[in-house]
Scaffold this active site. Structure first.
Site, PDB file in Angstrom:
ATOM      1  N   GLY A  63       5.348  -2.529   7.290  1.00 28.64           N
ATOM      2  CA  GLY A  63       6.717  -2.996   7.485  1.00 28.64           C
ATOM      3  C   GLY A  63       7.538  -2.116   8.398  1.00 28.64           C
ATOM      4  O   GLY A  63       7.112  -1.047   8.819  1.00 28.64           O
ATOM      5  N   GLU A  64       8.733  -2.603   8.716  1.00 31.08           N
ATOM      6  CA  GLU A  64       9.648  -1.871   9.582  1.00 31.08           C
ATOM      7  C   GLU A  64      10.822  -1.363   8.718  1.00 31.08           C
ATOM      8  O   GLU A  64      11.646  -2.167   8.266  1.00 31.08           O
ATOM      9  CB  GLU A  64      10.145  -2.813  10.704  1.00 31.08           C
ATOM     10  CG  GLU A  64      11.317  -2.305  11.508  1.00 31.08           C
ATOM     11  CD  GLU A  64      11.147  -0.896  12.072  1.00 31.08           C
ATOM     12  OE1 GLU A  64      10.135  -0.606  12.731  1.00 31.08           O
ATOM     13  OE2 GLU A  64      12.051  -0.071  11.837  1.00 31.08           O
ATOM     14  N   CYS A  98       2.939   8.250   1.954  1.00 37.78           N
ATOM     15  CA  CYS A  98       3.338   7.231   2.917  1.00 37.78           C
ATOM     16  C   CYS A  98       3.659   5.946   2.156  1.00 37.78           C
ATOM     17  O   CYS A  98       2.788   5.371   1.506  1.00 37.78           O
ATOM     18  CB  CYS A  98       2.180   7.026   3.895  1.00 37.78           C
ATOM     19  SG  CYS A  98       2.487   5.733   5.079  1.00 37.78           S
ATOM     20  N   SER A 146       7.846   5.041  16.967  1.00 40.53           N
ATOM     21  CA  SER A 146       6.548   4.554  17.437  1.00 40.53           C
ATOM     22  C   SER A 146       6.721   4.152  18.898  1.00 40.53           C
ATOM     23  O   SER A 146       7.222   3.074  19.183  1.00 40.53           O
ATOM     24  CB  SER A 146       6.108   3.352  16.597  1.00 40.53           C
ATOM     25  OG  SER A 146       5.804   3.782  15.293  1.00 40.53           O
ATOM     26  N   LEU A 147       6.318   5.040  19.787  1.00 36.97           N
ATOM     27  CA  LEU A 147       6.565   4.784  21.217  1.00 36.97           C
ATOM     28  C   LEU A 147       5.404   3.964  21.799  1.00 36.97           C
ATOM     29  O   LEU A 147       5.600   2.859  22.283  1.00 36.97           O
ATOM     30  CB  LEU A 147       6.756   6.115  21.943  1.00 36.97           C
ATOM     31  CG  LEU A 147       7.485   6.012  23.275  1.00 36.97           C
ATOM     32  CD1 LEU A 147       8.924   5.543  23.108  1.00 36.97           C
ATOM     33  CD2 LEU A 147       7.472   7.353  24.016  1.00 36.97           C
ATOM     34  N   HIS A 148       4.228   4.539  21.775  1.00 38.14           N
ATOM     35  CA  HIS A 148       2.978   3.834  22.134  1.00 38.14           C
ATOM     36  C   HIS A 148       2.904   3.312  23.573  1.00 38.14           C
ATOM     37  O   HIS A 148       1.881   2.745  23.980  1.00 38.14           O
ATOM     38  CB  HIS A 148       2.675   2.674  21.174  1.00 38.14           C
ATOM     39  CG  HIS A 148       2.719   3.036  19.723  1.00 38.14           C
ATOM     40  ND1 HIS A 148       2.449   4.301  19.253  1.00 38.14           N
ATOM     41  CD2 HIS A 148       3.001   2.294  18.627  1.00 38.14           C
ATOM     42  CE1 HIS A 148       2.569   4.314  17.938  1.00 38.14           C
ATOM     43  NE2 HIS A 148       2.907   3.118  17.536  1.00 38.14           N
ATOM     44  N   ASN A 188      -7.001   3.381  15.195  1.00 40.77           N
ATOM     45  CA  ASN A 188      -7.925   2.980  14.129  1.00 40.77           C
ATOM     46  C   ASN A 188      -8.277   1.520  14.339  1.00 40.77           C
ATOM     47  O   ASN A 188      -7.373   0.685  14.351  1.00 40.77           O
ATOM     48  CB  ASN A 188      -7.206   3.059  12.778  1.00 40.77           C
ATOM     49  CG  ASN A 188      -7.536   4.310  12.017  1.00 40.77           C
ATOM     50  OD1 ASN A 188      -8.687   4.715  11.940  1.00 40.77           O
ATOM     51  ND2 ASN A 188      -6.517   4.920  11.467  1.00 40.77           N
ATOM     52  N   CYS A 237       3.689  -6.052  16.462  1.00 44.37           N
ATOM     53  CA  CYS A 237       3.003  -5.146  17.389  1.00 44.37           C
ATOM     54  C   CYS A 237       1.553  -5.629  17.469  1.00 44.37           C
ATOM     55  O   CYS A 237       0.928  -5.911  16.441  1.00 44.37           O
ATOM     56  CB  CYS A 237       3.057  -3.702  16.880  1.00 44.37           C
ATOM     57  SG  CYS A 237       4.734  -3.053  16.740  1.00 44.37           S
ATOM     58  N   GLU A 284       0.822  -1.205   0.000  1.00 48.02           N
ATOM     59  CA  GLU A 284       0.000   0.000   0.000  1.00 48.02           C
ATOM     60  C   GLU A 284       0.857   1.256   0.000  1.00 48.02           C
ATOM     61  O   GLU A 284       1.897   1.294   0.643  1.00 48.02           O
ATOM     62  CB  GLU A 284      -0.828   0.039   1.289  1.00 48.02           C
ATOM     63  CG  GLU A 284      -1.775  -1.108   1.421  1.00 48.02           C
ATOM     64  CD  GLU A 284      -2.460  -1.114   2.780  1.00 48.02           C
ATOM     65  OE1 GLU A 284      -2.299  -0.143   3.542  1.00 48.02           O
ATOM     66  OE2 GLU A 284      -3.145  -2.097   3.062  1.00 48.02           O
ATOM     67  N   CYS A 344       5.171  -7.679   8.042  1.00 41.34           N
ATOM     68  CA  CYS A 344       6.076  -7.086   9.025  1.00 41.34           C
ATOM     69  C   CYS A 344       6.381  -8.135  10.090  1.00 41.34           C
ATOM     70  O   CYS A 344       5.524  -8.930  10.450  1.00 41.34           O
ATOM     71  CB  CYS A 344       5.405  -5.877   9.670  1.00 41.34           C
ATOM     72  SG  CYS A 344       6.482  -4.975  10.809  1.00 41.34           S
ATOM     73  N   CYS A 387      -2.790   1.454   8.732  1.00 42.10           N
ATOM     74  CA  CYS A 387      -1.679   0.621   8.305  1.00 42.10           C
ATOM     75  C   CYS A 387      -2.056  -0.821   7.916  1.00 42.10           C
ATOM     76  O   CYS A 387      -2.520  -1.588   8.734  1.00 42.10           O
ATOM     77  CB  CYS A 387      -0.789   0.598   9.533  1.00 42.10           C
ATOM     78  SG  CYS A 387       0.877   0.278   9.239  1.00 42.10           S
ATOM     79  N   CYS A 420      -1.514  -3.920  15.387  1.00 42.80           N
ATOM     80  CA  CYS A 420      -1.298  -3.489  14.002  1.00 42.80           C
ATOM     81  C   CYS A 420      -1.694  -4.569  12.993  1.00 42.80           C
ATOM     82  O   CYS A 420      -1.325  -5.732  13.137  1.00 42.80           O
ATOM     83  CB  CYS A 420       0.168  -3.115  13.824  1.00 42.80           C
ATOM     84  SG  CYS A 420       0.584  -2.597  12.156  1.00 42.80           S
TER      85      CYS A 420
END
Ligand code: SAH
Length: 370
Positions: free
Chosen positions: A181-182, A117, A236-238, A312, A128, A96, A124, A355, A131
């Protein structure tokens, strides 16, 4: 799994590598520049568009390279500011690319600033918990040509909507590597791709307008700090404590905050620019006011910008975003610090913009159809 395409993509070549290939064929050195100019500045869509090349050379190029290693499967326009492109690669993998517009007063949406983006991987491996991209694990890394091609496809699309006076420019304003992905797990191919995009013979796109977002691969953050092109960094802390972060991000076991925070500091000291801390707000998981205070302290210490993103929902996952009131309370703790903070209200639910979600849906439809 590694994918070896039948032919390499032209979008993965550098001026040097293409010059070397052409030299083997007895072509003069300026040919490579000419070809790359057709690809990046004049947006040639086929080899036959390259009218100042001889027919035999065009035939050789067609035999030797794929012009683009991906094709557009869907172009989903939202009613809002976010459009989404789904691409199919040579092995039928799906990725995407998202076009995000920043509405500006007095300017039509097509003319407004655009952030693109892009995805660095198919699937990935970071797993996480919240995700969609990681649900089925990592399928494979993208190669440099596939990464560059996402942006050329966006140029074709945007050129058609807003013919820019000078076609040789990129048709967008910022790039964020925040798709599926990372990015730092596919380090070499990504840096190669971004170097092609940055090159004067490529899109000439400034490194300062490119942001890499990582779940926190510490050694790679330190390596990125040493890159001669000064990319921007988002983390990406979260979770603002190890206890919360490791519940939702397995990467925190290998690289807990005591390792991650000094790496972020080292990066921002090296570049003298603000790093962004991304924090998705998930109800009852990381939205407590204690988390807000811990996040405030980290952001203040790092002089970082905080981007709060209401979660989301993902089909099949139990998480949801907190109420607007809770989101505002959380943000207020940061605002009063004061910490530079944005609370982004996602406007793209209608096109599955979170994502990895469009890909996930299409993969599921394919499985149902099989
Ligand atoms: N792997 C990289 C980049 C890809 S994810 C990283 O972790 O930063 C891009 C961003 O979207 C990350 O901050 C990720 O945590 C976030 N994200 C993933 N799923 C989401 C969801 N359902 N809602 C909101 N943000 C999400």
């Amino acid at each position: 799994m590694k994918f070896t395409p039948a032919k390499p993509a032209l979008t993965g070549e550098t001026l040097e590598s293409l010059t070397a290939r052409l030299k083997e064929r007895g072509e003069p050195a300026f040919r490579a520049k000419q070809i790359l100019e057709w690809v990046y500045k004049k947006r040639a869509r086929s080899w036959d568009d390259m009218t100042n090349l001889s027919k035999p050379l065009r035939a050789w190029l067609a035999e030797t390279f794929d012009l683009l290693p991906l094709s557009l499967l869907f172009d989903k326009q939202s009613r809002d500011v976010t459009d989404k492109l789904l691409f199919e690669l040579g092995d039928r993998s799906l990725i995407e690319t998202v076009i995000i517009r920043a509405p500006q007063e007095g300017v039509g949406l097509d003319q407004s600033r655009k952030t693109i983006c892009i995805s660095p991987q198919v699937g990935c491996a970071m797993a996480c918990k919240f995700c969609a991209s990681g649900l089925a694990g990592l399928k494979r890394d993208l190669n440099a040509g596939e990464i560059v091609a996402q942006l050329l496809q966006v140029c074709y699309r945007e050129d058609a909507r807003t013919p820019r006076a000078r076609m040789e420019l990129a048709s967008f304003d910022n790039i964020v590597v925040m798709g599926m992905g990372e990015p730092l797990a596919n380090y070499d191919a990504l840096i190669e791709a971004l170097t092609i995009l940055n090159a004067e013979w490529g899109l000439g796109f400034g490194a300062r307008r490119i942001t890499l977002s990582t779940s926190g691969l510490v050694p790679k953050i330190l390596r990125l700090a040493e890159e001669p092109l000064g990319f921007r960094l988002a983390i990406s802390l979260h979770g603002a404590t190890d206890e919360v972060r490791e519940k939702i991000m397995p990467v925190n076991k290998a690289f807990p905050l005591a390792k991650l925070i000094p790496a972020i500091r080292a990066f921002s000291e090296k570049h003298g620019r603000m790093v962004t801390l991304e924090f998705i707000l998930i109800e009852d998981i990381n939205d407590s006011l204690d988390q807000a205070r811990a996040l405030r302290d980290i952001a203040r210490d790092l002089h970082a910008h905080v981007n709060l993103i209401p979660y989301n929902t993902v089909e099949g996952l139990p998480w949801k975003r907190p109420s607007n009131t809770r989101q505002e309370k959380f943000a207020d703790i940061l605002r009063h610090a004061p910490v530079s903070v944005t609370l982004r209200r996602e406007k793209c639910h209608d096109i599955d913009a979170a994502c990895g979600q469009l890909r996930l849906k299409t993969e599921r439809d394919r499985a149902d159809a099989a």
